[in-house]
Enzyme design. Structure first.
Site, PDB file in Angstrom:
ATOM      1  N   ARG A 105      36.429  75.800 126.933  1.00  0.00           N
ATOM      2  CA  ARG A 105      36.089  76.702 125.854  1.00  0.00           C
ATOM      3  C   ARG A 105      35.458  75.910 124.698  1.00  0.00           C
ATOM      4  O   ARG A 105      34.522  76.354 124.073  1.00  0.00           O
ATOM      5  CB  ARG A 105      37.357  77.425 125.400  1.00  0.00           C
ATOM      6  CG  ARG A 105      37.092  78.757 124.771  1.00  0.00           C
ATOM      7  CD  ARG A 105      38.332  79.602 124.804  1.00  0.00           C
ATOM      8  NE  ARG A 105      38.288  80.526 123.681  1.00  0.00           N
ATOM      9  CZ  ARG A 105      38.848  80.279 122.526  1.00  0.00           C
ATOM     10  NH1 ARG A 105      39.495  79.159 122.321  1.00  0.00           N
ATOM     11  NH2 ARG A 105      38.768  81.178 121.563  1.00  0.00           N
ATOM     12  N   ASP A 165      38.909  95.344 119.133  1.00  0.00           N
ATOM     13  CA  ASP A 165      40.299  95.343 119.627  1.00  0.00           C
ATOM     14  C   ASP A 165      41.069  96.525 119.011  1.00  0.00           C
ATOM     15  O   ASP A 165      41.854  97.193 119.696  1.00  0.00           O
ATOM     16  CB  ASP A 165      41.018  94.043 119.237  1.00  0.00           C
ATOM     17  CG  ASP A 165      40.189  92.803 119.546  1.00  0.00           C
ATOM     18  OD1 ASP A 165      40.677  91.935 120.268  1.00  0.00           O
ATOM     19  OD2 ASP A 165      39.046  92.736 119.054  1.00  0.00           O
ATOM     20  N   ARG A 168      40.089  99.699 120.745  1.00  0.00           N
ATOM     21  CA  ARG A 168      40.733  99.799 122.064  1.00  0.00           C
ATOM     22  C   ARG A 168      42.204 100.181 121.899  1.00  0.00           C
ATOM     23  O   ARG A 168      42.739 100.997 122.660  1.00  0.00           O
ATOM     24  CB  ARG A 168      40.615  98.449 122.792  1.00  0.00           C
ATOM     25  CG  ARG A 168      39.217  98.167 123.318  1.00  0.00           C
ATOM     26  CD  ARG A 168      39.101  96.770 123.898  1.00  0.00           C
ATOM     27  NE  ARG A 168      37.812  96.576 124.560  1.00  0.00           N
ATOM     28  CZ  ARG A 168      37.182  95.404 124.662  1.00  0.00           C
ATOM     29  NH1 ARG A 168      37.730  94.328 124.143  1.00  0.00           N
ATOM     30  NH2 ARG A 168      36.028  95.301 125.288  1.00  0.00           N
ATOM     31  N   HIS A 192      40.073  87.542 117.535  1.00  0.00           N
ATOM     32  CA  HIS A 192      39.530  88.438 118.570  1.00  0.00           C
ATOM     33  C   HIS A 192      39.778  87.722 119.883  1.00  0.00           C
ATOM     34  O   HIS A 192      39.124  86.736 120.200  1.00  0.00           O
ATOM     35  CB  HIS A 192      38.027  88.663 118.353  1.00  0.00           C
ATOM     36  CG  HIS A 192      37.347  89.264 119.556  1.00  0.00           C
ATOM     37  ND1 HIS A 192      37.650  90.518 120.031  1.00  0.00           N
ATOM     38  CD2 HIS A 192      36.397  88.780 120.380  1.00  0.00           C
ATOM     39  CE1 HIS A 192      36.905  90.784 121.093  1.00  0.00           C
ATOM     40  NE2 HIS A 192      36.135  89.739 121.329  1.00  0.00           N
TER      41      HIS A 192
END
Ligand code: 6V0
Length: 331
Positions: A105, A165, A168, A192
């Site tokens: 990452r 988010d 959702r 996030h």
């Protein structure tokens, strides 16, 4: 003289930039969904697309231009040259590389930072008063990077953060109650992604807090397992990517919603990524989402929610994750 000259007598030089010019950098799945949502909801009448892929850019521009009579005659332009973005009120950045196999990452963050070095200064050069809305992932880190690279004040650099988010979260709670998602008042703050913080202590319907009905809601002791909903929110992106290869519509609509809140100077409150140093005891210079009111100058104020000890602790975990990620970043 030409037909044009015979037909029209010019009274003034027409100006090129409108009051609602929006540039979208990156015409991948997310950038296009943003542009299409903004155009179809008539949030901007002047949209510019920027990418490095010349043919793709031209194809998407033409396709959208051919629909302009159904978009209240909105102007759509596209270019690989950032000069086309001049005078933008908002620049939405969705450009970025995707993770390669075997790539960590952090490697991806550095790669996207390099891409941002080629984008952010040019955007600011052509639109010195713009608002940057960063969408590329990892969004909280890249919003920090954009803030550093741009030299803009913190109110003008915003990450889409946990706005998606939160949407959702509302949708999934709404489904359980069979009510509209906009009638569910619930927030996800922090990062996030995997360490996002669901603020269960504040979840309410018409002012009735679920925690007043059952104090265990959202905890591990909850018999009805409401906390599964937060796990579902976290896995949402992975699930959609597994099924269709990418996510696009929901993030496109979420960005259109933020764009509208800003351009309309609405002071609507949304969870977006902002500099959180000084809030909830966070001392690090990192970007995370908190509820912010949005106006024509970007972020007008941050709402200080009353968090429980556990929620505050989770937010600090998000902040520590961010600090570790940006520690070795070369900006
Ligand atoms: P994509 O479809 O690969 O599109 C990326 C686009 O960026 C491509 O068209 C590239 O050509 C372009 N690009 C790359 N480098 C440059 C550059 N230097 N200048 C201009 N354009 C460039 O990716 P997709 O659209 O699916 O995703 C874009 C980004 O959004 C990724 O980082 C995603 O992880 C991120 N998302 C963020 C979300 C959020 O909630 N913040 C949600 C979904 C995706």
């Amino acid at each position: 003289s030409t037909i044009k000259e015979k037909l029209f007598t010019s009274i003034i030089e027409s100006t090129n930039a409108g009051n609602d010019k929006v540039t979208v950098v990156g015409v991948g799945q997310v950038g296009l969904a943003c542009a299409f949502s903004i155009l179809s909801k008539k949030i901007s009448s002047d949209v510019v697309l920027i990418d490095v892929l010349k043919d793709k850019l031209k194809g998407e521009m033409l396709d959208l231009q051919h629909g302009s009579s159904f978009l209240e005659n909105a102007k759509v332009n596209a270019s690989t040259d950032f000069a086309a973005s001049a005078g933008s009120k908002i620049c939405i950045v969705t450009a970025g590389a995707r993770q390669r196999e075997g790539e960590t990452r952090l490697d991806l963050v550095q790669r996207n930072t390099e891409i941002f070095k080629g984008i952010i200064p040019k955007l600011v050069q052509h639109s010195p008063n713009t608002i940057l809305l960063i969408v590329s992932n990892p969004v909280d880190i890249l919003t920090y990077v954009a803030w550093k690279l741009s030299g803009l004040p913190k109110n003008r650099v915003i990450g889409s953060g946990t706005h998606l988010d939160s949407a959702r979260f509302r949708f999934l709670i709404a489904q359980k109650f069979n009510i509209a998602p906009t009638s569910v008042h619930s927030w996800i703050i922090g990062e996030h992604g995997d360490t996002s913080v669901p603020v269960w202590s504040g979840v309410n319907i018409a002012g009735v807090r679920l925690r007043d009905i059952d104090p265990t809601v959202g905890t591990e002791c909850d018999q009805e397992k409401w906390n599964e909903i937060h796990k579902q929110v976290i896995s949402s992106a992975y699930e959609v990517i597994k099924l269709k290869g990418y996510t696009s519509w929901a993030i496109g609509l979420a960005c259109a919603n933020l764009t509208s809140a800003i351009l309309r100077n609405s002071n609507q409150i949304h969870a977006v990524s902002t500099l959180v140093c000084g809030f909830h005891g966070i001392e690090h210079e990192v970007f995370l989402s908190l509820p912010c009111s949005l106006c024509i100058d970007g972020i007008a104020c941050v709402v200080e929610q009353s968090l429980t000890c556990e929620e505050r602790q989770m937010l600090h975990t998000s902040a520590n994750t961010m600090t570790n990620s940006i520690k070795n970043l070369k900006i």
